[in-house]
Design a protein around this motif. Structure first.
Motif, PDB file in Angstrom:
ATOM      1  N   ILE A 138      42.642   4.302 -25.384  1.00  0.00           N
ATOM      2  CA  ILE A 138      42.278   3.190 -26.822  1.00  0.00           C
ATOM      3  C   ILE A 138      40.577   3.661 -27.258  1.00  0.00           C
ATOM      4  O   ILE A 138      39.667   3.448 -25.972  1.00  0.00           O
ATOM      5  N   PRO A 139      40.190   4.266 -28.349  1.00  0.00           N
ATOM      6  CA  PRO A 139      38.662   4.544 -28.839  1.00  0.00           C
ATOM      7  C   PRO A 139      38.150   2.878 -29.063  1.00  0.00           C
ATOM      8  O   PRO A 139      38.575   1.960 -28.872  1.00  0.00           O
ATOM      9  N   PRO A 140      36.602   2.909 -28.632  1.00  0.00           N
ATOM     10  CA  PRO A 140      35.774   1.610 -29.142  1.00  0.00           C
ATOM     11  C   PRO A 140      36.390   1.632 -30.318  1.00  0.00           C
ATOM     12  O   PRO A 140      36.047   2.287 -31.070  1.00  0.00           O
ATOM     13  N   LEU A 141      36.776  -0.297 -30.532  1.00  0.00           N
ATOM     14  CA  LEU A 141      36.447  -0.596 -31.881  1.00  0.00           C
ATOM     15  C   LEU A 141      35.209  -1.386 -32.690  1.00  0.00           C
ATOM     16  O   LEU A 141      34.834  -1.537 -31.489  1.00  0.00           O
ATOM     17  N   ASN A 159      44.027  -0.622 -20.929  1.00  0.00           N
ATOM     18  CA  ASN A 159      42.721  -1.218 -20.248  1.00  0.00           C
ATOM     19  C   ASN A 159      42.393  -2.383 -20.417  1.00  0.00           C
ATOM     20  O   ASN A 159      42.866  -2.816 -21.103  1.00  0.00           O
ATOM     21  N   LYS A 160      42.119  -3.100 -19.291  1.00  0.00           N
ATOM     22  CA  LYS A 160      41.820  -4.580 -19.558  1.00  0.00           C
ATOM     23  C   LYS A 160      40.529  -4.325 -21.166  1.00  0.00           C
ATOM     24  O   LYS A 160      40.741  -5.611 -21.452  1.00  0.00           O
ATOM     25  N   ASN A 161      39.668  -3.528 -21.361  1.00  0.00           N
ATOM     26  CA  ASN A 161      38.773  -4.339 -21.596  1.00  0.00           C
ATOM     27  C   ASN A 161      39.363  -3.424 -22.895  1.00  0.00           C
ATOM     28  O   ASN A 161      37.536  -3.087 -23.813  1.00  0.00           O
ATOM     29  N   ASP A 162      39.803  -2.740 -23.299  1.00  0.00           N
ATOM     30  CA  ASP A 162      39.475  -1.782 -24.031  1.00  0.00           C
ATOM     31  C   ASP A 162      40.192  -2.772 -26.056  1.00  0.00           C
ATOM     32  O   ASP A 162      40.079  -2.387 -26.834  1.00  0.00           O
ATOM     33  N   ASP A 183      46.910  -3.004 -18.233  1.00  0.00           N
ATOM     34  CA  ASP A 183      46.758  -4.215 -17.289  1.00  0.00           C
ATOM     35  C   ASP A 183      46.851  -5.061 -17.941  1.00  0.00           C
ATOM     36  O   ASP A 183      47.280  -6.133 -19.270  1.00  0.00           O
ATOM     37  N   GLU A 184      47.708  -6.200 -16.842  1.00  0.00           N
ATOM     38  CA  GLU A 184      47.970  -7.778 -17.117  1.00  0.00           C
ATOM     39  C   GLU A 184      46.720  -8.997 -18.269  1.00  0.00           C
ATOM     40  O   GLU A 184      47.201  -9.390 -18.879  1.00  0.00           O
TER      41      GLU A 184
END
Length: 322
Positions: A138-141, A159-162, A183-184
């Motif tokens: 996922i690219p930074p949005l 991932n968690k921070n996507d 990720d949960e």
């Protein structure tokens, strides 16, 4: 002859005396000049000045070519650096300095390859399109992203921070990737998320989902007996469409939200159904008006064995009756 010469000389002297200008007093403005006329006369009186003093005065006015010029002492380095920085700082017409913008660039944040997201993808207002770009993550949005599409890529993990800090995100569509792990906390903290589309991936287990969802499509994945948490959709009061086709589910996930309109479970391994799956057996007057679209075709279940399970529905489910 001598007498004649003396007479001519006397006449010349007399004529010079007559034509000479008369001395008049000059008035100076005391407010502008503090010196008096007598001071000015003494100022230009060089008769009483010693010879060595005269040479000194002349020397100060006309310095020798070999004389060294006086230079100011060196300034401290810190002051010099501050002055250089001040000169290099762009100034506006009113003299104020130009401030750096507080927002991110118009092309959005940069990816791991230091490439702007909105140059790699297409950003239109609050929508980001990253379809078919062979992305593996996922690219930074941009922080104001509301709709994100990244279909037909090679993303394997969420991932968690996507999607962290994307408080305006309303729709995520990751159709046709290679996602096998989520990720949960990948979606749980998205307060505005309404639509989640993860169809055509390799997902075996769903994480905790936000209760704000109205549309879920996780068709054509690998969800099995433990792929969906117990009561996963219970508190999703606004959930209208739930698509779970082409998985390995062996049961209908219960309880179902009261406002659910469409439930697609075709091509799974569902074997049985209970009388209270859709209806309330304790209340024979209960009618479930919203749920009009139930698909169970492609499952090894005989719908004719549980006729009481459909008494509260406006329409019968689609599926095998044999």
């Amino acid at each position: 002859m001598k007498t004649l010469a003396r007479l001519v000389l006397g006449l010349v002297i007399l004529d010079a005396a007559v034509t000479a200008p008369t001395l008049e007093s000059i008035n100076y403005d005391s407010e502008t000049y503090d010196a008096t006329l007598e001071d000015l006369d003494n100022l230009y009186n060089y008769e009483n000045i010693p010879v060595d003093r005269v040479e000194f005065e002349i020397a100060t006015v006309m310095p020798s070519g070999n004389r060294e010029l006086l230079t100011p002492p060196p300034r401290p380095e810190k002051a010099q650096q501050e002055e250089e920085e001040e000169e290099s700082t762009p100034r506006l017409i009113d003299g104020s300095s130009l401030q750096e913008p507080e927002f991110t660039g118009v092309l959005g944040p940069h990816t791991n390859e230091d490439f702007p997201t909105c140059l790699l993808c297409t950003c239109i207002s609050t929508t980001v399109y990253c379809d078919d770009h062979e992305l593996d993550a996922i690219p930074p949005l941009p922080k104001n992203t509301a709709y994100f599409y990244s279909r037909f890529n090679r993303i394997k993990k969420i991932n968690k921070n996507d999607f962290a800090s994307l408080s305006d995100l309303r729709r995520i569509d990751l159709t046709s990737n290679l996602i096998s792990e989520i990720d949960e906390d990948a979606f749980r903290k998205l307060p505005q998320l309404r639509e989640l589309v993860l169809r055509d991936n390799k997902i075996r287990q769903l994480p905790e989902l936000p209760t704000t969802l109205t549309f879920i499509d996780i068709s054509n994945n690998r969800l099995g007996r433990k792929g969906i948490k117990q009561e996963a959709f219970k508190d999703m009061y606004d959930l209208h469409h739930l698509y779970l086709t082409d998985n390995n589910l062996d049961h209908i996930p219960l309880p179902l939200p009261e406002n659910l309109r469409a439930l697609h479970l075709q091509n799974n391994n569902i074997l049985e159904m209970h009388e209270d799956t859709f209806c309330n057996v304790k209340n024979v007057t209960y009618i479930r008006k919203a749920l009009e679209d139930i698909r169970l075709d492609g499952n090894p279940i005989n719908l004719s064995k549980t006729p009481q399970a459909y008494m509260c529905l406006p329409r019968l489910p689609i599926g095998s009756l044999v």
